[in-house]
Structures are given as structure tokens and as C-alpha cells.
Design a protein around this motif. Structure first.
Motif, short mmCIF file in Angstrom:
data_model
loop_
_atom_site.label_atom_id
_atom_site.label_comp_id
_atom_site.label_asym_id
_atom_site.label_seq_id
_atom_site.Cartn_x
_atom_site.Cartn_y
_atom_site.Cartn_z
N ILE A 123 76.12 78.18 78.95
CA ILE A 123 76.08 77.28 77.79
C ILE A 123 76.33 78.06 76.50
N ILE A 124 75.69 79.20 76.35
CA ILE A 124 75.88 79.98 75.12
C ILE A 124 77.30 80.53 75.06
N GLY A 125 77.85 80.99 76.20
CA GLY A 125 79.22 81.48 76.20
C GLY A 125 80.23 80.41 75.82
N TYR B 87 70.05 85.42 70.83
CA TYR B 87 69.07 84.50 71.43
C TYR B 87 69.12 84.61 72.96
N ARG B 88 70.33 84.74 73.49
CA ARG B 88 70.49 84.88 74.94
C ARG B 88 69.73 86.12 75.44
N VAL B 89 69.81 87.22 74.68
CA VAL B 89 69.12 88.45 75.08
C VAL B 89 67.60 88.20 75.09
N VAL B 90 67.11 87.53 74.07
CA VAL B 90 65.67 87.23 73.99
C VAL B 90 65.26 86.35 75.18
N LEU B 91 66.09 85.35 75.48
CA LEU B 91 65.76 84.43 76.57
C LEU B 91 65.82 85.11 77.94
N SER B 92 66.67 86.12 78.07
CA SER B 92 66.87 86.75 79.38
C SER B 92 65.59 87.40 79.91
N THR B 93 64.70 87.79 79.04
CA THR B 93 63.46 88.40 79.51
C THR B 93 62.45 87.37 79.99
N MET C 103 69.04 82.01 83.59
CA MET C 103 70.04 82.72 82.81
C MET C 103 71.49 82.39 83.16
N PRO C 104 71.83 82.10 84.42
CA PRO C 104 73.23 81.72 84.65
C PRO C 104 73.64 80.48 83.84
N GLN C 105 72.75 79.49 83.80
CA GLN C 105 73.06 78.27 83.05
C GLN C 105 72.99 78.52 81.54
#
Length: 167
Positions: free
Chosen positions: A127-129, A109-115, A121-123
Motif C-alpha cells: 500500500i505504501i509503495g 512510517y513503514r519502517v516504524v510499522l515494520s517493528t 508488512m507485505p500488505q
């Protein structure tokens, strides 16, 4: 003869029952229409206005209720606090048009959101980490992780409030 007469009598009785039921339904519809015309419209309007007002109050109070709930969880159960912050992030991102599909892991999901959400993305990554460490890690969630999660969650929430369309 007799059989045909019985069938005809049964048919007449059935038709009379149907006629009475339909007459009652028509009477009820007419009575409802008269009530609606006289005062019912006002009561229904009041009901819709009250429902709208309650919905507005709930929409206004919901963020404060969520904040209160998160604060209470933070004190009682740090691991659950990390989970709830992650779930709140998912809820907020879903409201921005990016719900997490059930088949994606949080890391995917993080990869999808990064685009789509580069500025956030830092936040989001923090959160995901932290969620991953709390969920799959071998060590319990400590105050350091709770503080990091709270900071990342608050920063993301504030950024989302200020910016409507991140790039």
C-alpha cells in the motif's frame, strides 16, 4: 453631601437590579428543577438513548459507507483511489494504536510499522509503495496498480479484523 447621596442612590439602584436578576435566575432554576423532576428527566433520557442508538447505527454502517465510497472512487479516479486506500490504512492503523506522526514520510512510517506489525508488512508495504508511486511517480495510475492496491487493502483489512494484536 449631594455627591455622596448620588453614589448611595446609584448603589441602591444597582443592588435592586442585581436582586431582581438573581431572583429571576433562582425562579428559572426552580422552574427547571420542577420540569426536570416531573417529565424532563424522561425527555433527557430519551435524548441520550436516541443519541446512543444513532451512534451505534453509525458505527455499524461506517465500514459499509467507506467501502461504497472506495468503490465509487475506484471507478472514477484511480489515482485518488490509491490515495484513499492509503489514508484508510492510516486510519485503521491509528485505531490499532499506531498513528502516523506528521513529521514522518510514508516510507519512514513503514519502517516504524515494520517493528510492530510484522505479519501485516507485505500488505502495508504494498500500500505504501503504490501510494508513493501514485504520488511521486511520473506515470499515471493504471488498472494494474488499482487492482494491486485493492487486493493489498482488502487483505490488510481482513487480517486486521481477524487478529487483534499482531506481533
Amino acid at each position: 453631601g449631594k455627591f455622596l447621596q448620588r453614589v448611595l442612590d446609584l448603589f441602591k439602584k444597582t443592588m435592586n437590579v442585581i436582586k431582581k436578576v438573581l431572583g429571576t435566575v433562582v425562579d428559572l432554576i426552580v422552574a427547571f428543577w420542577i420540569w426536570l423532576k416531573d417529565i424532563g428527566w424522561l425527555l433527557l433520557l430519551g435524548l441520550f438513548l436516541a443519541a446512543g442508538l444513532l451512534y451505534g447505527i453509525w458505527r455499524s454502517a461506517a465500514p459499509a459507507v467507506r467501502d461504497y465510497r472506495l468503490r465509487a472512487i475506484r471507478e472514477r479516479d484511480p489515482r485518488r483511489f490509491v490515495f484513499e486506500c492509503y489514508f484508510e490504512m492510516e486510519r485503521m492503523l491509528s485505531g490499532k494504536g499506531a498513528p502516523r506522526p506528521a513529521f514522518l514520510s510514508p516510507v519512514e512510517y513503514r519502517v516504524v510499522l515494520s517493528t510492530r506489525f510484522k505479519d501485516w508488512m507485505p500488505q502495508i508495504g504494498a500500500i505504501i509503495g503504490l501510494f508513493d508511486r501514485a504520488r511521486y511517480g511520473a506515470f499515471p495510475v493504471g488498472s494494474k496498480e488499482v487492482t494491486e492496491m485493492h487486493r493489498a487493502y482488502e487483505d490488510l483489512r481482513n487480517m486486521m479484523r481477524r487478529q487483534t494484536n499482531p506481533v
